[in-house]
Design a protein around this motif. Sequence first.
Motif, PDB file in Angstrom:
ATOM      1  N   LEU A   1       0.832  -1.200   0.000  1.00 62.72           N
ATOM      2  CA  LEU A   1       0.000   0.000   0.000  1.00 62.72           C
ATOM      3  C   LEU A   1       0.870   1.255   0.000  1.00 62.72           C
ATOM      4  N   THR A   2       1.941   1.245   0.754  1.00 64.25           N
ATOM      5  CA  THR A   2       2.869   2.374   0.768  1.00 64.25           C
ATOM      6  C   THR A   2       3.508   2.560  -0.603  1.00 64.25           C
ATOM      7  N   LEU A   3       3.887   1.463  -1.234  1.00 60.36           N
ATOM      8  CA  LEU A   3       4.462   1.522  -2.574  1.00 60.36           C
ATOM      9  C   LEU A   3       3.460   2.088  -3.574  1.00 60.36           C
ATOM     10  N   ALA A   4       2.223   1.667  -3.472  1.00 59.92           N
ATOM     11  CA  ALA A   4       1.195   2.164  -4.385  1.00 59.92           C
ATOM     12  C   ALA A   4       0.945   3.657  -4.190  1.00 59.92           C
ATOM     13  N   TRP A   5       0.836   4.092  -2.929  1.00 56.06           N
ATOM     14  CA  TRP A   5       0.603   5.517  -2.665  1.00 56.06           C
ATOM     15  C   TRP A   5       1.792   6.358  -3.125  1.00 56.06           C
ATOM     16  N   GLY A   6       2.995   5.878  -2.892  1.00 50.11           N
ATOM     17  CA  GLY A   6       4.184   6.604  -3.341  1.00 50.11           C
ATOM     18  C   GLY A   6       4.249   6.707  -4.853  1.00 50.11           C
ATOM     19  N   SER A   7       3.925   5.617  -5.529  1.00 51.63           N
ATOM     20  CA  SER A   7       3.915   5.633  -6.988  1.00 51.63           C
ATOM     21  C   SER A   7       2.884   6.617  -7.516  1.00 51.63           C
ATOM     22  N   LEU A   8       1.713   6.607  -6.927  1.00 51.65           N
ATOM     23  CA  LEU A   8       0.674   7.543  -7.359  1.00 51.65           C
ATOM     24  C   LEU A   8       1.057   8.988  -7.068  1.00 51.65           C
ATOM     25  N   PHE A   9       1.659   9.230  -5.915  1.00 48.73           N
ATOM     26  CA  PHE A   9       2.059  10.590  -5.553  1.00 48.73           C
ATOM     27  C   PHE A   9       3.085  11.147  -6.535  1.00 48.73           C
ATOM     28  N   PHE A  10       4.165  10.411  -6.771  1.00 55.29           N
ATOM     29  CA  PHE A  10       5.225  10.926  -7.627  1.00 55.29           C
ATOM     30  C   PHE A  10       4.797  10.977  -9.092  1.00 55.29           C
ATOM     31  N   LEU A  11       4.040   9.999  -9.552  1.00 59.00           N
ATOM     32  CA  LEU A  11       3.528  10.045 -10.916  1.00 59.00           C
ATOM     33  C   LEU A  11       2.545  11.200 -11.084  1.00 59.00           C
ATOM     34  N   GLY A  12       1.695  11.404 -10.084  1.00 60.97           N
ATOM     35  CA  GLY A  12       0.746  12.519 -10.135  1.00 60.97           C
ATOM     36  C   GLY A  12       1.443  13.863 -10.098  1.00 60.97           C
ATOM     37  N   LEU A  13       2.484  13.982  -9.273  1.00 64.03           N
ATOM     38  CA  LEU A  13       3.246  15.226  -9.220  1.00 64.03           C
ATOM     39  C   LEU A  13       3.912  15.512 -10.559  1.00 64.03           C
ATOM     40  N   PHE A  14       4.445  14.484 -11.192  1.00 66.55           N
ATOM     41  CA  PHE A  14       5.066  14.658 -12.509  1.00 66.55           C
ATOM     42  C   PHE A  14       4.034  15.086 -13.548  1.00 66.55           C
ATOM     43  N   ALA A  15       2.906  14.404 -13.571  1.00 63.91           N
ATOM     44  CA  ALA A  15       1.868  14.733 -14.563  1.00 63.91           C
ATOM     45  C   ALA A  15       1.306  16.133 -14.329  1.00 63.91           C
ATOM     46  N   LEU A  16       1.078  16.480 -13.071  1.00 61.74           N
ATOM     47  CA  LEU A  16       0.532  17.800 -12.752  1.00 61.74           C
ATOM     48  C   LEU A  16       1.516  18.918 -13.099  1.00 61.74           C
ATOM     49  N   SER A  17       2.780  18.716 -12.791  1.00 60.79           N
ATOM     50  CA  SER A  17       3.758  19.755 -13.106  1.00 60.79           C
ATOM     51  C   SER A  17       3.966  19.879 -14.614  1.00 60.79           C
ATOM     52  N   THR A  18       3.960  18.780 -15.337  1.00 59.88           N
ATOM     53  CA  THR A  18       4.087  18.844 -16.788  1.00 59.88           C
ATOM     54  C   THR A  18       2.896  19.566 -17.402  1.00 59.88           C
ATOM     55  N   TRP A  19       1.712  19.220 -16.947  1.00 59.71           N
ATOM     56  CA  TRP A  19       0.499  19.863 -17.449  1.00 59.71           C
ATOM     57  C   TRP A  19       0.500  21.356 -17.131  1.00 59.71           C
ATOM     58  N   GLY A  20       0.874  21.708 -15.909  1.00 60.05           N
ATOM     59  CA  GLY A  20       0.908  23.107 -15.511  1.00 60.05           C
ATOM     60  C   GLY A  20       1.926  23.912 -16.301  1.00 60.05           C
ATOM     61  N   LEU A  21       3.102  23.341 -16.546  1.00 57.66           N
ATOM     62  CA  LEU A  21       4.105  24.041 -17.329  1.00 57.66           C
ATOM     63  C   LEU A  21       3.681  24.206 -18.778  1.00 57.66           C
ATOM     64  N   ARG A  22       3.033  23.204 -19.332  1.00 54.56           N
ATOM     65  CA  ARG A  22       2.572  23.309 -20.728  1.00 54.56           C
ATOM     66  C   ARG A  22       1.509  24.392 -20.873  1.00 54.56           C
ATOM     67  N   ARG A  23       0.681  24.562 -19.837  1.00 57.40           N
ATOM     68  CA  ARG A  23      -0.344  25.608 -19.892  1.00 57.40           C
ATOM     69  C   ARG A  23       0.235  26.987 -19.577  1.00 57.40           C
ATOM     70  N   ALA A  24       1.178  27.052 -18.638  1.00 55.80           N
ATOM     71  CA  ALA A  24       1.747  28.338 -18.241  1.00 55.80           C
ATOM     72  C   ALA A  24       2.741  28.874 -19.275  1.00 55.80           C
ATOM     73  N   ARG A  25       3.475  28.001 -19.878  1.00 59.65           N
ATOM     74  CA  ARG A  25       4.496  28.394 -20.861  1.00 59.65           C
ATOM     75  C   ARG A  25       4.305  27.613 -22.164  1.00 59.65           C
ATOM     76  N   PRO A  26       3.311  27.960 -22.959  1.00 60.48           N
ATOM     77  CA  PRO A  26       3.081  27.194 -24.193  1.00 60.48           C
ATOM     78  C   PRO A  26       4.195  27.348 -25.228  1.00 60.48           C
ATOM     79  N   GLU A  27       5.023  28.396 -25.089  1.00 59.68           N
ATOM     80  CA  GLU A  27       6.100  28.589 -26.059  1.00 59.68           C
ATOM     81  C   GLU A  27       7.298  27.684 -25.800  1.00 59.68           C
TER      82      GLU A  27
END
Length: 69
Positions: A3-29
């Motif tokens: 369960l700890t492994l699953a939560w950690g995987s979801l946290f770090f994968l979610g952080l990566f996806a969220l930051s990538t999405w946010g950067l693509r929207r904030a800096r489209p150039e």
Amino acid sequence: MLLTLAWGSLFFLGLFALSTWGLRRARPEWPVYDCLMISTRLVSSAQAVLATASGIVIIFYCRDVVTDR
């Protein structure tokens, strides 16, 4: 433990996806490569901070770091 492994995987994968999405929207150039590189560094920094914090907690609250659980 799984369960700890699953939560950690979801946290770090979610952080990566969220930051990538946010950067693509904030800096489209910016190219995709730059957004992915910054997101990777952000996730690595978050992991380093969390690992350091957990190490400090272990050092302060365990009398014998080798044998305590």
